[in-house]
Design a protein around this motif. Structure first.
Motif, PDB file in Angstrom:
ATOM      1  N   GLY A  90       0.810  -1.207   0.000  1.00 50.58           N
ATOM      2  CA  GLY A  90       0.000   0.000   0.000  1.00 50.58           C
ATOM      3  C   GLY A  90       0.846   1.261   0.000  1.00 50.58           C
ATOM      4  O   GLY A  90       0.572   2.206  -0.744  1.00 50.58           O
ATOM      5  N   GLU A  91       1.879   1.284   0.813  1.00 49.86           N
ATOM      6  CA  GLU A  91       2.737   2.466   0.879  1.00 49.86           C
ATOM      7  C   GLU A  91       3.487   2.685  -0.428  1.00 49.86           C
ATOM      8  O   GLU A  91       3.655   3.820  -0.877  1.00 49.86           O
ATOM      9  CB  GLU A  91       3.705   2.359   2.058  1.00 49.86           C
ATOM     10  CG  GLU A  91       3.018   2.441   3.406  1.00 49.86           C
ATOM     11  CD  GLU A  91       2.118   3.662   3.555  1.00 49.86           C
ATOM     12  OE1 GLU A  91       2.558   4.778   3.218  1.00 49.86           O
ATOM     13  OE2 GLU A  91       0.967   3.496   4.000  1.00 49.86           O
ATOM     14  N   VAL A 147       0.986   4.174  -2.973  1.00 49.96           N
ATOM     15  CA  VAL A 147       0.730   5.594  -2.704  1.00 49.96           C
ATOM     16  C   VAL A 147       1.959   6.432  -3.058  1.00 49.96           C
ATOM     17  O   VAL A 147       1.836   7.503  -3.668  1.00 49.96           O
ATOM     18  CB  VAL A 147       0.318   5.801  -1.230  1.00 49.96           C
ATOM     19  CG1 VAL A 147       0.255   7.275  -0.884  1.00 49.96           C
ATOM     20  CG2 VAL A 147      -1.015   5.120  -0.953  1.00 49.96           C
ATOM     21  N   ASP A 149      -4.508   7.212  -2.849  1.00 48.68           N
ATOM     22  CA  ASP A 149      -4.680   6.060  -1.974  1.00 48.68           C
ATOM     23  C   ASP A 149      -6.115   5.535  -2.012  1.00 48.68           C
ATOM     24  O   ASP A 149      -7.003   6.087  -1.365  1.00 48.68           O
ATOM     25  CB  ASP A 149      -4.305   6.444  -0.549  1.00 48.68           C
ATOM     26  CG  ASP A 149      -4.168   5.257   0.371  1.00 48.68           C
ATOM     27  OD1 ASP A 149      -4.486   4.121  -0.041  1.00 48.68           O
ATOM     28  OD2 ASP A 149      -3.731   5.459   1.518  1.00 48.68           O
ATOM     29  N   ARG A 173      -6.997   2.663  -0.781  1.00 51.37           N
ATOM     30  CA  ARG A 173      -7.192   1.691   0.299  1.00 51.37           C
ATOM     31  C   ARG A 173      -8.370   2.094   1.182  1.00 51.37           C
ATOM     32  O   ARG A 173      -8.566   3.259   1.495  1.00 51.37           O
ATOM     33  CB  ARG A 173      -5.930   1.569   1.153  1.00 51.37           C
ATOM     34  CG  ARG A 173      -4.775   0.938   0.408  1.00 51.37           C
ATOM     35  CD  ARG A 173      -3.527   0.880   1.249  1.00 51.37           C
ATOM     36  NE  ARG A 173      -3.048   2.249   1.481  1.00 51.37           N
ATOM     37  CZ  ARG A 173      -1.984   2.535   2.214  1.00 51.37           C
ATOM     38  NH1 ARG A 173      -1.301   1.576   2.806  1.00 51.37           N
ATOM     39  NH2 ARG A 173      -1.602   3.793   2.364  1.00 51.37           N
TER      40      ARG A 173
END
Length: 152
Positions: free
Chosen positions: A103-104, A107, A113, A115
């Motif tokens: 996820g990081e 982004v 993002d 998520r």
């Protein structure tokens, strides 16, 4: 005046160029097939994680629906004089289905993002075949990956 073309690349150089493009490009074309056989072609932003690509789009979009149904997609990077074509298996993940590192990285590269948004999904594409060429003189040897394994 005739246009000067670069010399044909060998397979190792093409693989290196494909890996660079996967790491550096932001967008690709994603093609899926609907239940009626109708093609759906859309541009999506992606992140390359070394063995798979990750995109995000709305869960109800034809790309997600078709990929969930067939488990397959066709991807294209580049332009017609330096093309990369990828056939991949597709896994659909919910918007909260990534680990923290994935996820990081998503982004950090793409600047947004998705998520935790219930109407969004992540699509993980694992390449089965990769072909790359610039001109007719690179058509021979354009197959760089088959059955998910690099040939060069």
């Amino acid at each position: 005046m005739a246009k000067t073309r670069p010399a044909p690349r060998d397979g190792a150089q093409r693989k290196q160029d494909v890996l660079a493009r996967l790491a550096e490009d932001d967008d690709l074309w994603v093609s899926t097939a609907g239940p009626d056989g109708e093609a759906c072609l859309v541009p999506l932003s992606f992140v390359w994680y070394g063995t798979y690509l990750l995109v995000a789009t709305r869960t109800a979009n034809p790309t997600t629906v078709n990929a969930r149904r067939t488990g397959r997609v066709a991807l294209a990077l580049g332009h017609t004089r330096d093309v990369v074509l990828i056939e991949a298996d597709a896994d659909i993940l919910p918007s909260d289905g990534l680990d923290a590192a994935e996820g990081e990285q998503f982004v950090a590269k793409l600047g947004w993002d998705p998520r935790g948004r219930p109407s969004w999904s992540f699509l993980r594409f694992r390449p089965r075949t990769i072909r790359a060429w610039r001109e007719e003189d690179e058509l021979q040897g354009r197959h760089l990956m088959a059955d998910g394994a690099w040939l060069v």
